[in-house]
Structure formats: C-alpha cells, structure tokens
Motif scaffolding. Structure first.
Motif, PDB file in Angstrom:
ATOM      1  N   ASN A   1       6.742   1.409 -16.026  1.00  0.00           N
ATOM      2  CA  ASN A   1       6.613   1.397 -14.574  1.00  0.00           C
ATOM      3  C   ASN A   1       7.685   2.259 -13.931  1.00  0.00           C
ATOM      4  O   ASN A   1       7.429   3.018 -12.989  1.00  0.00           O
ATOM      5  CB  ASN A   1       6.707  -0.037 -14.056  1.00  0.00           C
ATOM      6  N   LEU A   2       8.900   2.158 -14.460  1.00  0.00           N
ATOM      7  CA  LEU A   2      10.007   2.957 -13.952  1.00  0.00           C
ATOM      8  C   LEU A   2       9.713   4.449 -14.083  1.00  0.00           C
ATOM      9  O   LEU A   2       9.866   5.223 -13.131  1.00  0.00           O
ATOM     10  CB  LEU A   2      11.281   2.604 -14.727  1.00  0.00           C
ATOM     11  N   GLY A   3       9.252   4.841 -15.260  1.00  0.00           N
ATOM     12  CA  GLY A   3       8.931   6.243 -15.487  1.00  0.00           C
ATOM     13  C   GLY A   3       7.790   6.731 -14.621  1.00  0.00           C
ATOM     14  O   GLY A   3       7.817   7.847 -14.097  1.00  0.00           O
ATOM     15  N   HIS A   4       6.782   5.879 -14.437  1.00  0.00           N
ATOM     16  CA  HIS A   4       5.632   6.276 -13.633  1.00  0.00           C
ATOM     17  C   HIS A   4       6.003   6.459 -12.165  1.00  0.00           C
ATOM     18  O   HIS A   4       5.565   7.407 -11.516  1.00  0.00           O
ATOM     19  CB  HIS A   4       4.522   5.231 -13.768  1.00  0.00           C
ATOM     20  N   ILE A   5       6.808   5.553 -11.633  1.00  0.00           N
ATOM     21  CA  ILE A   5       7.221   5.680 -10.230  1.00  0.00           C
ATOM     22  C   ILE A   5       8.088   6.915 -10.046  1.00  0.00           C
ATOM     23  O   ILE A   5       7.965   7.629  -9.039  1.00  0.00           O
ATOM     24  CB  ILE A   5       7.967   4.408  -9.766  1.00  0.00           C
ATOM     25  N   LYS A   6       8.953   7.205 -11.014  1.00  0.00           N
ATOM     26  CA  LYS A   6       9.754   8.418 -10.953  1.00  0.00           C
ATOM     27  C   LYS A   6       8.860   9.658 -10.971  1.00  0.00           C
ATOM     28  O   LYS A   6       9.120  10.646 -10.286  1.00  0.00           O
ATOM     29  CB  LYS A   6      10.746   8.459 -12.119  1.00  0.00           C
ATOM     30  N   ALA A   7       7.787   9.599 -11.765  1.00  0.00           N
ATOM     31  CA  ALA A   7       6.864  10.731 -11.840  1.00  0.00           C
ATOM     32  C   ALA A   7       6.160  10.948 -10.508  1.00  0.00           C
ATOM     33  O   ALA A   7       6.047  12.084 -10.018  1.00  0.00           O
ATOM     34  CB  ALA A   7       5.828  10.481 -12.945  1.00  0.00           C
ATOM     35  N   VAL A   8       5.679   9.867  -9.906  1.00  0.00           N
ATOM     36  CA  VAL A   8       4.985   9.978  -8.616  1.00  0.00           C
ATOM     37  C   VAL A   8       5.955  10.445  -7.534  1.00  0.00           C
ATOM     38  O   VAL A   8       5.607  11.250  -6.666  1.00  0.00           O
ATOM     39  CB  VAL A   8       4.343   8.632  -8.232  1.00  0.00           C
ATOM     40  N   THR A   9       7.198   9.959  -7.579  1.00  0.00           N
ATOM     41  CA  THR A   9       8.214  10.414  -6.623  1.00  0.00           C
ATOM     42  C   THR A   9       8.416  11.919  -6.733  1.00  0.00           C
ATOM     43  O   THR A   9       8.482  12.631  -5.722  1.00  0.00           O
ATOM     44  CB  THR A   9       9.550   9.685  -6.878  1.00  0.00           C
ATOM     45  N   ALA A  10       8.491  12.404  -7.965  1.00  0.00           N
ATOM     46  CA  ALA A  10       8.705  13.833  -8.176  1.00  0.00           C
ATOM     47  C   ALA A  10       7.516  14.655  -7.687  1.00  0.00           C
ATOM     48  O   ALA A  10       7.686  15.727  -7.098  1.00  0.00           O
ATOM     49  CB  ALA A  10       8.952  14.104  -9.657  1.00  0.00           C
ATOM     50  N   MET A  11       6.305  14.156  -7.918  1.00  0.00           N
ATOM     51  CA  MET A  11       5.114  14.914  -7.550  1.00  0.00           C
ATOM     52  C   MET A  11       4.846  14.901  -6.054  1.00  0.00           C
ATOM     53  O   MET A  11       4.371  15.881  -5.488  1.00  0.00           O
ATOM     54  CB  MET A  11       3.895  14.363  -8.308  1.00  0.00           C
ATOM     55  N   THR A  12       5.152  13.783  -5.394  1.00  0.00           N
ATOM     56  CA  THR A  12       4.844  13.661  -3.959  1.00  0.00           C
ATOM     57  C   THR A  12       5.987  14.125  -3.074  1.00  0.00           C
ATOM     58  O   THR A  12       5.777  14.461  -1.907  1.00  0.00           O
ATOM     59  CB  THR A  12       4.538  12.197  -3.593  1.00  0.00           C
TER      60      THR A  12
ATOM     61  N   GLY B   1       0.799  -1.217   0.000  1.00  0.00           N
ATOM     62  CA  GLY B   1       0.000   0.000   0.000  1.00  0.00           C
ATOM     63  C   GLY B   1       0.831   1.265   0.000  1.00  0.00           C
ATOM     64  O   GLY B   1       0.369   2.316   0.444  1.00  0.00           O
ATOM     65  N   LYS B   2       2.050   1.197  -0.525  1.00  0.00           N
ATOM     66  CA  LYS B   2       2.963   2.344  -0.481  1.00  0.00           C
ATOM     67  C   LYS B   2       3.091   3.084  -1.812  1.00  0.00           C
ATOM     68  O   LYS B   2       3.578   4.206  -1.847  1.00  0.00           O
ATOM     69  CB  LYS B   2       4.366   1.876  -0.049  1.00  0.00           C
ATOM     70  N   VAL B   3       2.687   2.454  -2.918  1.00  0.00           N
ATOM     71  CA  VAL B   3       2.866   3.050  -4.244  1.00  0.00           C
ATOM     72  C   VAL B   3       1.503   3.324  -4.867  1.00  0.00           C
ATOM     73  O   VAL B   3       0.758   2.388  -5.173  1.00  0.00           O
ATOM     74  CB  VAL B   3       3.681   2.117  -5.167  1.00  0.00           C
ATOM     75  N   PRO B   4       1.141   4.601  -5.060  1.00  0.00           N
ATOM     76  CA  PRO B   4      -0.159   4.920  -5.651  1.00  0.00           C
ATOM     77  C   PRO B   4      -0.154   4.713  -7.158  1.00  0.00           C
ATOM     78  O   PRO B   4       0.434   5.486  -7.904  1.00  0.00           O
ATOM     79  CB  PRO B   4      -0.340   6.403  -5.293  1.00  0.00           C
ATOM     80  N   SER B   5      -0.787   3.649  -7.612  1.00  0.00           N
ATOM     81  CA  SER B   5      -0.844   3.357  -9.048  1.00  0.00           C
ATOM     82  C   SER B   5      -2.093   2.536  -9.353  1.00  0.00           C
ATOM     83  O   SER B   5      -2.547   1.746  -8.517  1.00  0.00           O
ATOM     84  CB  SER B   5       0.393   2.565  -9.513  1.00  0.00           C
ATOM     85  N   TYR B   6      -2.608   2.739 -10.561  1.00  0.00           N
ATOM     86  CA  TYR B   6      -3.700   1.905 -11.054  1.00  0.00           C
ATOM     87  C   TYR B   6      -3.168   1.098 -12.226  1.00  0.00           C
ATOM     88  O   TYR B   6      -2.462   1.627 -13.089  1.00  0.00           O
ATOM     89  CB  TYR B   6      -4.899   2.740 -11.494  1.00  0.00           C
ATOM     90  N   LEU B   7      -3.502  -0.185 -12.265  1.00  0.00           N
ATOM     91  CA  LEU B   7      -3.050  -1.069 -13.332  1.00  0.00           C
ATOM     92  C   LEU B   7      -4.184  -1.296 -14.327  1.00  0.00           C
ATOM     93  O   LEU B   7      -5.241  -1.828 -13.976  1.00  0.00           O
ATOM     94  CB  LEU B   7      -2.589  -2.419 -12.763  1.00  0.00           C
ATOM     95  N   GLY B   8      -3.956  -0.854 -15.561  1.00  0.00           N
ATOM     96  CA  GLY B   8      -4.948  -1.042 -16.611  1.00  0.00           C
ATOM     97  C   GLY B   8      -4.354  -1.769 -17.796  1.00  0.00           C
ATOM     98  O   GLY B   8      -3.173  -2.146 -17.808  1.00  0.00           O
TER      99      GLY B   8
ATOM    100  N   ALA C   1      -3.321  16.474 -11.095  1.00  0.00           N
ATOM    101  CA  ALA C   1      -4.342  17.517 -11.091  1.00  0.00           C
ATOM    102  C   ALA C   1      -4.943  17.733  -9.708  1.00  0.00           C
ATOM    103  O   ALA C   1      -5.240  18.864  -9.313  1.00  0.00           O
ATOM    104  CB  ALA C   1      -5.446  17.161 -12.090  1.00  0.00           C
ATOM    105  N   THR C   2      -5.122  16.654  -8.968  1.00  0.00           N
ATOM    106  CA  THR C   2      -5.814  16.751  -7.678  1.00  0.00           C
ATOM    107  C   THR C   2      -4.869  16.879  -6.491  1.00  0.00           C
ATOM    108  O   THR C   2      -5.295  17.278  -5.404  1.00  0.00           O
ATOM    109  CB  THR C   2      -6.676  15.495  -7.449  1.00  0.00           C
ATOM    110  N   ARG C   3      -3.602  16.506  -6.668  1.00  0.00           N
ATOM    111  CA  ARG C   3      -2.604  16.477  -5.585  1.00  0.00           C
ATOM    112  C   ARG C   3      -2.999  15.504  -4.476  1.00  0.00           C
ATOM    113  O   ARG C   3      -2.663  15.677  -3.323  1.00  0.00           O
ATOM    114  CB  ARG C   3      -2.356  17.872  -5.026  1.00  0.00           C
ATOM    115  N   ILE C   4      -3.747  14.483  -4.856  1.00  0.00           N
ATOM    116  CA  ILE C   4      -4.137  13.426  -3.917  1.00  0.00           C
ATOM    117  C   ILE C   4      -3.456  12.137  -4.379  1.00  0.00           C
ATOM    118  O   ILE C   4      -3.789  11.587  -5.426  1.00  0.00           O
ATOM    119  CB  ILE C   4      -5.662  13.245  -3.872  1.00  0.00           C
ATOM    120  N   TYR C   5      -2.506  11.658  -3.590  1.00  0.00           N
ATOM    121  CA  TYR C   5      -1.705  10.491  -3.951  1.00  0.00           C
ATOM    122  C   TYR C   5      -1.971   9.314  -3.014  1.00  0.00           C
ATOM    123  O   TYR C   5      -1.220   8.348  -2.994  1.00  0.00           O
ATOM    124  CB  TYR C   5      -0.216  10.847  -3.919  1.00  0.00           C
ATOM    125  N   SER C   6      -3.043   9.378  -2.271  1.00  0.00           N
ATOM    126  CA  SER C   6      -3.382   8.340  -1.303  1.00  0.00           C
ATOM    127  C   SER C   6      -3.605   6.999  -1.996  1.00  0.00           C
ATOM    128  O   SER C   6      -4.392   6.897  -2.944  1.00  0.00           O
ATOM    129  CB  SER C   6      -4.644   8.736  -0.527  1.00  0.00           C
TER     130      SER C   6
END
Length: 428
Positions: A262-273, A77-84, A315-320
């Motif tokens: 996945n690597l790019g997405h986690i880097k993006a979330v790291t930068a935003m949070t 429950g530590k990485v905010p991501s949706y898998l599609g 957009a929402t700044r909600i990373y929960s």
C-alpha cells in the motif's frame, strides 16, 4: 454529499490531452468505460488468487468491489485505488489449512479467521499512522527508495505473463500480437479511444485470436460453452470464519507485506499525479484493513491495493477516484453474475498475458520516472547501492523466513530498501 462532488471541467482537460486528477472526473459515460477497463485489469489476479487457495472466485470478485467501496468512503474519495485479492496470503493460507491445491478448501474457516485478525492489526497500524503523521515515511522513503520499490512492483510481476500465460509458441506469438495492438492504440489513436488503450487493445487481440483459432484452427479455440451454460444471477458460496490461534499467528504477519504494498502504491500514484497523498496514508491503511476484515467475514480473500490498476492509470493518465467507484459497483454486480464471470474467463489466456506485459511494464517505468523527476543522483554510492540491491531483491523474489512466515519479493525489497538506506545514510 461532499465525497461525490468532482470537478465538472475535466472533459475539457481530456480534449486537451491533460491529466485527470483524483478529485476530478470525466463525464459519467466515459467514467463508466474507464471503470470497465479497471475491472478487466483486476479480474485475472482477483480470480486467480482465490483459485490457488481453494476459495470461491465469485466471492473474491464481490468482496473486491465491496472492499473498494469501503476504501473509497474511508479515504474520502481522495486516493485512487482498486482493492483486489492479495497474493501475499497464498503461502500462509495453504500452510494454515493444509490445502492440497485442488477444489474447494475444506478448512477455509480457519484461514478466514486469520485473514480477519490480519485485517484488524492492519487497521490498528493505520490508526497509528493517521495520528502520528507521515513524517517518518518521508524520512525513511526518499525518492531513491520509492522509485526502486515502485519499479520492483512491476518487475516482480513480470514472470506471471511470461512464464505462466503462454503454453506454446503460438500463444507466445499471441502475447506479442496483443501488446503490439495495445501499443498501436496508445500511439496512433487520440481522445477517448487512446484513453481506453488497454480495453481496446484487448478486444482487438481477442478478435484476432478467435480468427486464428476458431476460424483457422491454428491454436486452442475460444470456448464459449461456459458462457451459455452459466446463470445470469446467482449467489456465490459465502463461508463463515473460524478463529484458531495457530492460524491467526501464522497469517497476521502478512500485514507487513500489505503495508509495504500500500505504501509503495500510494507513493507511485503521488509521483504520477503530482498530488501529495501522504496525508491520506493512515486512512488508506485503515480502509484496506477494514476491507480485509469484511472480506474474510464473508469467505473472501484478504485484499490489497492493486498494482495492475496503477498500471492502467499510468497508461491513461486518468486518476479520478470516480472511476474506481464505478469499477467497484461493477465488481459487486459481477459477484452475483456467474455468466459475466464466465465471459471474462473466456478471454484467451495469452491475450490476458499480453495485456499484463504492458501493464506491469508501465508500473516498472513509473518507478524510473520517480528517479528522473526527483533528479536522484546516482553518482552517490549510497543511492546507487540502495537502488541496485532493491531491484534485484524484488525481481529475483529474494525470500527471508521467520519460522513459518516468509517475507519475499516486494516485501523484502521494500523493507530492505528502507533499512539499507537508513544504515547508509547514517554514515553521511
């Protein structure tokens, strides 16, 4: 359970306009609304990919929810991501099954076997990363590289709403009206209404579209007959995998693209949070790999972390991560509800296109923000050349072929940026 113990204070942070971190959560009612917004964000792509491969869209939606739950559990429950549904599988699946492009895929079994094999290799890569650590990631992906890759993720998707989601001038204007609605909500509202800017903007734009088309006859009207005729509950069409060596050899190399995404997405979330999630990189790869295997075993597409949902977070700044837990459970319910699927599909395509323009643009700007926050020095030719080439490779869908396997767009941009930086950095 420890996985479900989120900080109970974020509601106060929300009122102050702050950021909700991955280990925090909103009150459950607001978390539920945010979950709905993330379901809407992922729905279009998650449904479109299986249609292009001849898979059952309802199975894809169901497995996206199950896959996200698997990812949530494996990452603690530590990485905010949706898998599609992953678009990276489309080309190789069509090649492996000789799919003609219309109706159900008669050879779906061999594609599923290849998807499972790909998921297994992906999982093994995750295990290695988890054991070895992420030091090599820091070495080969400095801010100039990660910023370029994140920007490319948004820019690479730009052609989808611009070229494919507006068939005429009226629909193009509806796209413009939609992103203006979202922009107005983002700037001139506050509190929870502002946090739900994507959902609220979509609803307003859909109502305006109905007024102009169903009411005034200016364009293609919204068709609700599919909603009325669809059943409330029903089982999707599950399929069994068939393990064929040629198909597996063709599909397994997609793991390269999945790792890059996945690597790019986690880097993006790291930068935003502002929270370093690199320690969970191995778990994220394992979670995505296991989810892909489970999806393939049931007749679903391979899955990947979704840039669309990263755009919503930006957009929402909600990373929960609690939001994605709710979104996953909603997707599981949707997988068993043909009626709700028909409701989402009734949303006018131009409206979805307008929302996509906003979301994809926010992802691209998140990449530029990485450069700004890390004060990347573009007076150094090394940084300038890496960023310039990477952005064009990804945006222009530059493709390299290795036999029957094609690495294009985000894949060539990501690995090109890493290799190019490594070569140019050696000169220093």
């Amino acid at each position: 359970m420890a996985l479900l113990q989120w900080n109970e204070r974020p509601a106060q942070v929300l009122q102050g306009g702050g950021v909700i971190g991955p280990d925090e959560r909103l009150p459950w009612a607001q978390t539920g609304l945010m979950g709905i917004q993330h379901v809407i964000a992922m729905f279009g792509a998650t449904v479109l990919a299986p249609i292009l491969m001849g898979f059952d869209p309802n199975v894809a939606v169901l497995m996206s929810g199950i896959g996200t739950l698997i990812f949530f559990l494996i990452t603690g429950g530590k990485v905010p991501s949706y898998l599609g549904s992953s678009f990276a599988f489309i080309g190789v699946v069509i090649a492996a099954t000789a799919y003609a492009g219309k109706g159900p895929n008669a050879n779906i079994g061999v594609a599923l076997g290849g998807i499972i094999a790909c998921g297994l290799v992906y999982t093994l890569v995750g295990v290695v990363v988890h054991l070895v650590g992420t030091g090599w990631i820091e070495r080969f992906m400095p801010p100039v590289v990660t910023g370029a890759v994140v920007a490319v993720i948004g820019l690479n998707l730009a052609g989808i709403p611009i070229k494919n989601m507006a068939a005429n001038n009226f629909e193009a204007w509806m796209q413009a009206l939609t992103f203006v609605c979202v922009a107005l909500v983002a700037v001139f509202t506050s509190g929870m209404l502002q946090r739900l800017l994507i959902l609220v903007g979509l609803i307003i734009a859909s109502l305006l579209y109905a007024l102009l088309t169903n009411g005034m006859g200016l364009g293609k009207p919204i068709d609700v007959s599919g909603i009325a005729n669809a059943a409330w509950f029903g089982l999707p069409q599950f399929q069994a995998p068939v393990f064929s060596a040629p198909a597996m050899l063709l599909i397994v190399p997609v793991v390269i693209i999945l790792v890059a995404e996945n690597l790019g997405h986690i880097k993006a979330v790291t930068a935003m949070t502002g929270k370093n999630l690199d320690q969970y990189m191995g778990r994220a790869f394992i979670g995505d790999g296991v989810a892909t295997m489970v999806s393939g075993a049931a007749g679903g597409t391979g899955v990947t972390t979704y840039a669309e949902n990263i755009g919503v977070m930006a957009a929402t700044r909600i990373y929960s991560t609690a939001v994605f837990l709710v979104a996953a459970l909603l997707a599981v319910l949707l997988g068993f509800s043909p009626k709700f699927g028909a409701l989402i599909q009734a949303i006018p395509l131009p409206v979805m296109g307008g929302v996509s323009i906003v979301v994809f643009g926010l992802i691209a700007i998140a990449g530029a923000k990485i450069w700004v926050d890390n004060r990347v020095d573009f007076s150094q030719n090394k940084n300038l050349i890496v960023a310039a080439i990477t952005v064009i490779l990804g945006t222009g869908e530059f493709t390299l072929k290795f036999g029957d396997f094609a690495l294009g767009g985000i894949g060539t941009a990501t690995f090109g940026a890493i290799l190019l930086y490594a070569v140019l950095n050696r000169g220093k």
